[in-house]
Each structure stands twice: as C-alpha cells, then as structure tokens.
Design an enzyme around this catalytic site. Structure first.
Site, PDB file in Angstrom:
ATOM      1  N   HIS A  19       0.891  -1.165   0.000  1.00 44.05           N
ATOM      2  CA  HIS A  19       0.000   0.000   0.000  1.00 44.05           C
ATOM      3  C   HIS A  19       0.929   1.215   0.000  1.00 44.05           C
ATOM      4  O   HIS A  19       1.635   1.461   0.977  1.00 44.05           O
ATOM      5  CB  HIS A  19      -0.875  -0.045   1.257  1.00 44.05           C
ATOM      6  CG  HIS A  19      -1.812   1.093   1.428  1.00 44.05           C
ATOM      7  ND1 HIS A  19      -2.993   1.198   0.739  1.00 44.05           N
ATOM      8  CD2 HIS A  19      -1.752   2.163   2.259  1.00 44.05           C
ATOM      9  CE1 HIS A  19      -3.630   2.293   1.137  1.00 44.05           C
ATOM     10  NE2 HIS A  19      -2.892   2.905   2.055  1.00 44.05           N
ATOM     11  N   TYR A  30      -7.764  -2.765   7.157  1.00 44.66           N
ATOM     12  CA  TYR A  30      -7.007  -1.588   7.591  1.00 44.66           C
ATOM     13  C   TYR A  30      -7.787  -0.307   7.317  1.00 44.66           C
ATOM     14  O   TYR A  30      -7.929   0.553   8.192  1.00 44.66           O
ATOM     15  CB  TYR A  30      -5.671  -1.601   6.858  1.00 44.66           C
ATOM     16  CG  TYR A  30      -4.930  -0.301   6.746  1.00 44.66           C
ATOM     17  CD1 TYR A  30      -4.176   0.198   7.800  1.00 44.66           C
ATOM     18  CD2 TYR A  30      -4.940   0.428   5.548  1.00 44.66           C
ATOM     19  CE1 TYR A  30      -3.464   1.369   7.690  1.00 44.66           C
ATOM     20  CE2 TYR A  30      -4.221   1.599   5.422  1.00 44.66           C
ATOM     21  CZ  TYR A  30      -3.495   2.075   6.491  1.00 44.66           C
ATOM     22  OH  TYR A  30      -2.795   3.246   6.372  1.00 44.66           O
ATOM     23  N   HIS A  75     -10.748   0.126   9.641  1.00 48.40           N
ATOM     24  CA  HIS A  75     -10.444   0.084  11.071  1.00 48.40           C
ATOM     25  C   HIS A  75     -10.633   1.484  11.687  1.00 48.40           C
ATOM     26  O   HIS A  75     -10.201   2.479  11.102  1.00 48.40           O
ATOM     27  CB  HIS A  75      -9.006  -0.397  11.276  1.00 48.40           C
ATOM     28  CG  HIS A  75      -8.706  -0.785  12.669  1.00 48.40           C
ATOM     29  ND1 HIS A  75      -8.479   0.130  13.665  1.00 48.40           N
ATOM     30  CD2 HIS A  75      -8.590  -2.014  13.236  1.00 48.40           C
ATOM     31  CE1 HIS A  75      -8.234  -0.495  14.799  1.00 48.40           C
ATOM     32  NE2 HIS A  75      -8.290  -1.817  14.567  1.00 48.40           N
ATOM     33  N   MET A 110      -1.951  -4.841   9.221  1.00 45.28           N
ATOM     34  CA  MET A 110      -0.827  -4.020   8.753  1.00 45.28           C
ATOM     35  C   MET A 110       0.463  -4.646   9.269  1.00 45.28           C
ATOM     36  O   MET A 110       0.730  -4.647  10.472  1.00 45.28           O
ATOM     37  CB  MET A 110      -0.981  -2.587   9.248  1.00 45.28           C
ATOM     38  CG  MET A 110       0.007  -1.606   8.705  1.00 45.28           C
ATOM     39  SD  MET A 110      -0.391   0.041   9.374  1.00 45.28           S
ATOM     40  CE  MET A 110       0.790   1.040   8.499  1.00 45.28           C
ATOM     41  N   VAL A 116       0.699   0.418  12.746  1.00 41.20           N
ATOM     42  CA  VAL A 116       1.140  -0.974  12.662  1.00 41.20           C
ATOM     43  C   VAL A 116       0.982  -1.680  14.015  1.00 41.20           C
ATOM     44  O   VAL A 116       0.830  -2.906  14.060  1.00 41.20           O
ATOM     45  CB  VAL A 116       2.583  -1.083  12.114  1.00 41.20           C
ATOM     46  CG1 VAL A 116       3.614  -0.739  13.162  1.00 41.20           C
ATOM     47  CG2 VAL A 116       2.845  -2.442  11.519  1.00 41.20           C
TER      48      VAL A 116
END
Length: 105
Positions: free
Chosen positions: A6, A73, A76, A38, A32
């Site tokens: 990404h 991700y 989230h 991630m 992360v």
C-alpha cells in the site's frame, strides 16, 4: 499468495511545520501497532535527481498479506481517525496498492 503493498505519495500543505509532519508520521507508523492486518510500515522523503516528483515530497509504504487485509485496515477505526487528521494536512495525495512481482530472466 504473496504480500500486497500500500503506497501513499504525499505533499503536505504549505506552512505545516516540520514538527507537525514528524508527529503525523509517528501517528502513521503507530498504526502498525493498532491494526493487525498491517504488517510493516516504511517512509521516506523524495531524493530523486530526475525532478519528476510532481510536487510529492513523502512516500509511505505499508505491507499486508492480502488485499482483504488492506480493506480491514481502511475500515479500522484507528485508521479512520488517523486518516481524517492526516489528509487534512495534505495538499496532494496518491494511493496505489500492488502485489510485487519478481522478474525472472
């Protein structure tokens, strides 16, 4: 299946302090630790001598195991909260997701 990258290219708005940019990068890097899908985070500033950056100054790279991991991700709550603040400080942004492919001679 291989990992998915990404990539986010960014140009911060004029007048944003280096301290604020550093804080935003720390917040990005901390995702992360908050979002399981991630797997890694790297970033850097443009150092190209070709002058083809089109004004983009920063590159951010995150790794995920699958495209579904990127979807997790993006949806989230920690990403949504961070993205609202981060994007408010950007003049330009491009996001690309890709699966790296090795070239075999």
């Amino acid at each position: 299946m291989g990992e998915v990258k990404h990539i986010l290219l960014a140009k911060f708005k004029d007048g944003i302090s280096e301290e604020k940019i550093d804080d935003l990068i720390k917040g990005y890097a901390n995702l992360v630790n908050k979002i399981e899908s991630m797997k890694s985070f790297l970033w850097g500033k443009d150092v190209s001598i070709e002058n083809l950056h089109q004004g983009f100054t920063h590159v951010f790279e995150s790794s995920f195991e699958t495209t579904e991991g990127i979807a997790t991700y993006i949806s989230h709550p920690a990403h949504a909260e961070f993205a609202n603040e981060f994007l408010a400080h950007l003049d330009k942004v491009i996001v690309i997701d890709y699966k790296p492919t090795a070239v075999h001679p």
